[in-house]
Design a protein around this motif. Structure first.
Motif, PDB file in Angstrom:
ATOM      1  N   PRO A 127      32.203  30.848  48.721  1.00  0.00           N
ATOM      2  CA  PRO A 127      31.074  31.281  49.556  1.00  0.00           C
ATOM      3  C   PRO A 127      31.512  31.856  50.906  1.00  0.00           C
ATOM      4  O   PRO A 127      32.571  31.513  51.443  1.00  0.00           O
ATOM      5  CB  PRO A 127      30.273  29.981  49.759  1.00  0.00           C
ATOM      6  N   ASP A 128      30.660  32.679  51.427  1.00  0.00           N
ATOM      7  CA  ASP A 128      30.830  33.253  52.763  1.00  0.00           C
ATOM      8  C   ASP A 128      30.563  32.161  53.801  1.00  0.00           C
ATOM      9  O   ASP A 128      29.455  31.621  53.858  1.00  0.00           O
ATOM     10  CB  ASP A 128      29.821  34.394  52.926  1.00  0.00           C
ATOM     11  N   PRO A 129      31.546  31.800  54.629  1.00  0.00           N
ATOM     12  CA  PRO A 129      31.297  30.759  55.636  1.00  0.00           C
ATOM     13  C   PRO A 129      30.122  31.088  56.553  1.00  0.00           C
ATOM     14  O   PRO A 129      29.406  30.184  56.994  1.00  0.00           O
ATOM     15  CB  PRO A 129      32.617  30.695  56.410  1.00  0.00           C
ATOM     16  N   ALA A 130      29.926  32.373  56.834  1.00  0.00           N
ATOM     17  CA  ALA A 130      28.833  32.764  57.732  1.00  0.00           C
ATOM     18  C   ALA A 130      27.456  32.520  57.124  1.00  0.00           C
ATOM     19  O   ALA A 130      26.457  32.520  57.842  1.00  0.00           O
ATOM     20  CB  ALA A 130      28.978  34.238  58.110  1.00  0.00           C
ATOM     21  N   LEU A 190      25.327  24.923  47.122  1.00  0.00           N
ATOM     22  CA  LEU A 190      24.663  26.127  47.605  1.00  0.00           C
ATOM     23  C   LEU A 190      23.319  25.789  48.236  1.00  0.00           C
ATOM     24  O   LEU A 190      22.934  26.367  49.260  1.00  0.00           O
ATOM     25  CB  LEU A 190      24.471  27.119  46.461  1.00  0.00           C
ATOM     26  N   LEU A 191      22.614  24.840  47.629  1.00  0.00           N
ATOM     27  CA  LEU A 191      21.301  24.476  48.143  1.00  0.00           C
ATOM     28  C   LEU A 191      21.418  23.761  49.486  1.00  0.00           C
ATOM     29  O   LEU A 191      20.742  24.131  50.457  1.00  0.00           O
ATOM     30  CB  LEU A 191      20.576  23.585  47.133  1.00  0.00           C
ATOM     31  N   ARG A 192      22.264  22.753  49.564  1.00  0.00           N
ATOM     32  CA  ARG A 192      22.306  21.952  50.792  1.00  0.00           C
ATOM     33  C   ARG A 192      23.035  22.643  51.940  1.00  0.00           C
ATOM     34  O   ARG A 192      22.865  22.274  53.094  1.00  0.00           O
ATOM     35  CB  ARG A 192      22.942  20.590  50.523  1.00  0.00           C
ATOM     36  N   THR A 198      22.255  34.124  50.048  1.00  0.00           N
ATOM     37  CA  THR A 198      23.359  35.074  50.216  1.00  0.00           C
ATOM     38  C   THR A 198      24.231  35.135  48.981  1.00  0.00           C
ATOM     39  O   THR A 198      24.560  36.220  48.472  1.00  0.00           O
ATOM     40  CB  THR A 198      24.220  34.685  51.427  1.00  0.00           C
ATOM     41  N   GLU A 199      24.594  33.975  48.461  1.00  0.00           N
ATOM     42  CA  GLU A 199      25.550  33.941  47.363  1.00  0.00           C
ATOM     43  C   GLU A 199      24.943  34.423  46.049  1.00  0.00           C
ATOM     44  O   GLU A 199      25.564  35.201  45.322  1.00  0.00           O
ATOM     45  CB  GLU A 199      26.109  32.522  47.222  1.00  0.00           C
ATOM     46  N   LEU A 200      23.734  33.998  45.723  1.00  0.00           N
ATOM     47  CA  LEU A 200      23.127  34.470  44.481  1.00  0.00           C
ATOM     48  C   LEU A 200      22.798  35.961  44.542  1.00  0.00           C
ATOM     49  O   LEU A 200      22.857  36.651  43.524  1.00  0.00           O
ATOM     50  CB  LEU A 200      21.874  33.654  44.158  1.00  0.00           C
ATOM     51  N   SER A 201      22.487  36.464  45.724  1.00  0.00           N
ATOM     52  CA  SER A 201      22.243  37.907  45.854  1.00  0.00           C
ATOM     53  C   SER A 201      23.524  38.690  45.584  1.00  0.00           C
ATOM     54  O   SER A 201      23.503  39.719  44.893  1.00  0.00           O
ATOM     55  CB  SER A 201      21.717  38.224  47.259  1.00  0.00           C
ATOM     56  N   ARG A 202      24.643  38.207  46.097  1.00  0.00           N
ATOM     57  CA  ARG A 202      25.920  38.897  45.857  1.00  0.00           C
ATOM     58  C   ARG A 202      26.357  38.752  44.404  1.00  0.00           C
ATOM     59  O   ARG A 202      26.896  39.698  43.812  1.00  0.00           O
ATOM     60  CB  ARG A 202      26.985  38.361  46.818  1.00  0.00           C
ATOM     61  N   ILE A 203      26.122  37.593  43.837  1.00  0.00           N
ATOM     62  CA  ILE A 203      26.438  37.392  42.426  1.00  0.00           C
ATOM     63  C   ILE A 203      25.623  38.352  41.561  1.00  0.00           C
ATOM     64  O   ILE A 203      26.151  38.969  40.626  1.00  0.00           O
ATOM     65  CB  ILE A 203      26.175  35.925  42.033  1.00  0.00           C
ATOM     66  N   ARG A 204      24.369  38.485  41.862  1.00  0.00           N
ATOM     67  CA  ARG A 204      23.525  39.401  41.089  1.00  0.00           C
ATOM     68  C   ARG A 204      24.051  40.831  41.174  1.00  0.00           C
ATOM     69  O   ARG A 204      24.036  41.573  40.183  1.00  0.00           O
ATOM     70  CB  ARG A 204      22.081  39.334  41.582  1.00  0.00           C
ATOM     71  N   GLY A 205      24.530  41.219  42.349  1.00  0.00           N
ATOM     72  CA  GLY A 205      25.068  42.555  42.516  1.00  0.00           C
ATOM     73  C   GLY A 205      26.339  42.793  41.726  1.00  0.00           C
ATOM     74  O   GLY A 205      26.626  43.931  41.329  1.00  0.00           O
ATOM     75  N   LEU A 206      27.119  41.753  41.474  1.00  0.00           N
ATOM     76  CA  LEU A 206      28.370  41.891  40.726  1.00  0.00           C
ATOM     77  C   LEU A 206      28.149  42.148  39.245  1.00  0.00           C
ATOM     78  O   LEU A 206      28.958  42.793  38.591  1.00  0.00           O
ATOM     79  CB  LEU A 206      29.214  40.623  40.873  1.00  0.00           C
ATOM     80  N   LEU A 207      27.042  41.637  38.707  1.00  0.00           N
ATOM     81  CA  LEU A 207      26.858  41.626  37.263  1.00  0.00           C
ATOM     82  C   LEU A 207      26.547  43.009  36.693  1.00  0.00           C
ATOM     83  O   LEU A 207      25.844  43.813  37.299  1.00  0.00           O
ATOM     84  CB  LEU A 207      25.724  40.678  36.894  1.00  0.00           C
ATOM     85  N   LYS A 208      27.059  43.244  35.494  1.00  0.00           N
ATOM     86  CA  LYS A 208      26.646  44.396  34.715  1.00  0.00           C
ATOM     87  C   LYS A 208      25.157  44.274  34.373  1.00  0.00           C
ATOM     88  O   LYS A 208      24.593  43.192  34.486  1.00  0.00           O
ATOM     89  CB  LYS A 208      27.456  44.463  33.419  1.00  0.00           C
TER      90      LYS A 208
END
Length: 305
Positions: A127-130, A190-192, A198-208
């Motif tokens: 994950p992105d620390p920011a 990720l929740l806590r 942020t992370e699920l949005s970037r993951i979604r962008g990675l996927l075919k």
């Protein structure tokens, strides 16, 4: 243009993960990244001889992977984690590009790298620390790539080229090129931590377009109070995880009981970590939980909408 970007990306991956797998598979790293760029930019008809494909290494069967000496210390957990069945349910195949999200001590790395083979690509993503909303998570997330890089050479892995990135450092060229993202027992973090959007949005962008996300997560009872299922105890309700994924642009494809453990009451005062392998309680608690196996877990497969 294709050749220059391929070289730059391959160089970054080699510098990022100086592991035996990369030392032996440097040309394959360029080949895999070259295939990604073929999709983005189109084939380069002027490719030079040094862009030639590396020899194809025969795939290793899952049985061979699970029996390998590199997993001698991991094998005791197979009874509870069911790696062959779980990866089969997630439709992971040799040759795919797979993101292992927060790979931690590398338990699944040591399965995925040899199984994906030299035509695949393994990406450890942290994950992105920011994105964290608390200093303790910022510090924790910031340290994850370094810990993984330090440990990985000792595993002696061969197979898929390996790279590790913080999500803030992902190459743009990987967007839309990933077959699977696998999240093993990390949705509660990720929740806590506040990093989920942020992370699920970037993951979604990675996927075919047909890419999928596989999730294994400690499962709370559906009747568990909300105060117990906000991430701090490790357990989440399955309906909540499905709803969170839907809210972030994913739809449920299927669910499985592969990793269910009805012996876990999933209501421990000390959270999931009192269960094996953590055994974080006192001697009396350890005596209660030691023989129960690992936590009760949901196993869910999603595709992006």
């Amino acid at each position: 243009m294709r050749r220059s970007i391929t070289t730059a990306l391959a160089g970054a991956a080699l510098a990022t993960m100086a592991t035996p797998a990369l030392a032996q598979e440097g040309n394959s790293t360029r080949q895999v990244l070259g295939r990604i760029l073929d999709v983005i930019l189109g084939p380069d008809e002027q490719a030079q001889p040094d862009d030639a494909a590396a020899p194809v290494v025969a795939p290793v069967s899952m049985d061979q992977v699970l029996a390998a000496p590199t997993r001698n210390e991991d094998r005791a957990r197979d009874e509870w984690r069911h790696p062959a069945e779980t990866l089969g349910f997630f439709r992971v195949q040799p040759g795919q590009t797979v993101v292992d999200y927060m790979p931690a001590s590398g338990w699944y790395t040591r399965v995925l790298v040899p199984y994906l083979g030299s035509q695949g690509l393994y990406i450890g993503l942290t994950p992105d620390p920011a994105a964290a909303d608390a200093e303790r998570f910022e510090t924790y997330f910031a340290g994850l790539p370094g810990k993984f890089r330090e440990a990985a050479p000792e595993w002696g892995l061969t197979g898929a080229p390996m790279a590790v990135y913080g999500s803030q450092d992902l190459p743009e060229e990987l967007n839309g090129q990933v077959d699977r993202v696998l999240i093993f027992r990390e949705m509660h973090n990720l929740l806590r931590s506040g990093a989920m959007y942020t992370e699920l949005s970037r993951i979604r962008g990675l996927l075919k377009p047909d890419g999928m996300v596989g999730i294994v997560q400690h499962r709370a009872k559906e009747s568990a109070p909300a105060a117990y299922t906000l991430g701090g105890n490790g357990y989440l309700r399955e309906t909540d995880v499905i709803a969170l994924m839907r809210a972030h642009g994913f739809e449920l494809v299927d669910s499985s009981t592969i990793n269910a453990n009805p012996r876990d009451p999933a209501n421990w005062e000390g959270g999931v970590w009192v269960m094996p392998p953590g055994l974080s309680g006192d001697d009396a608690m350890d005596a209660r939980t030691r023989d129960l196996g690992e936590s009760d877990r949901m196993t869910l497969l999603f595709r992006k909408r």
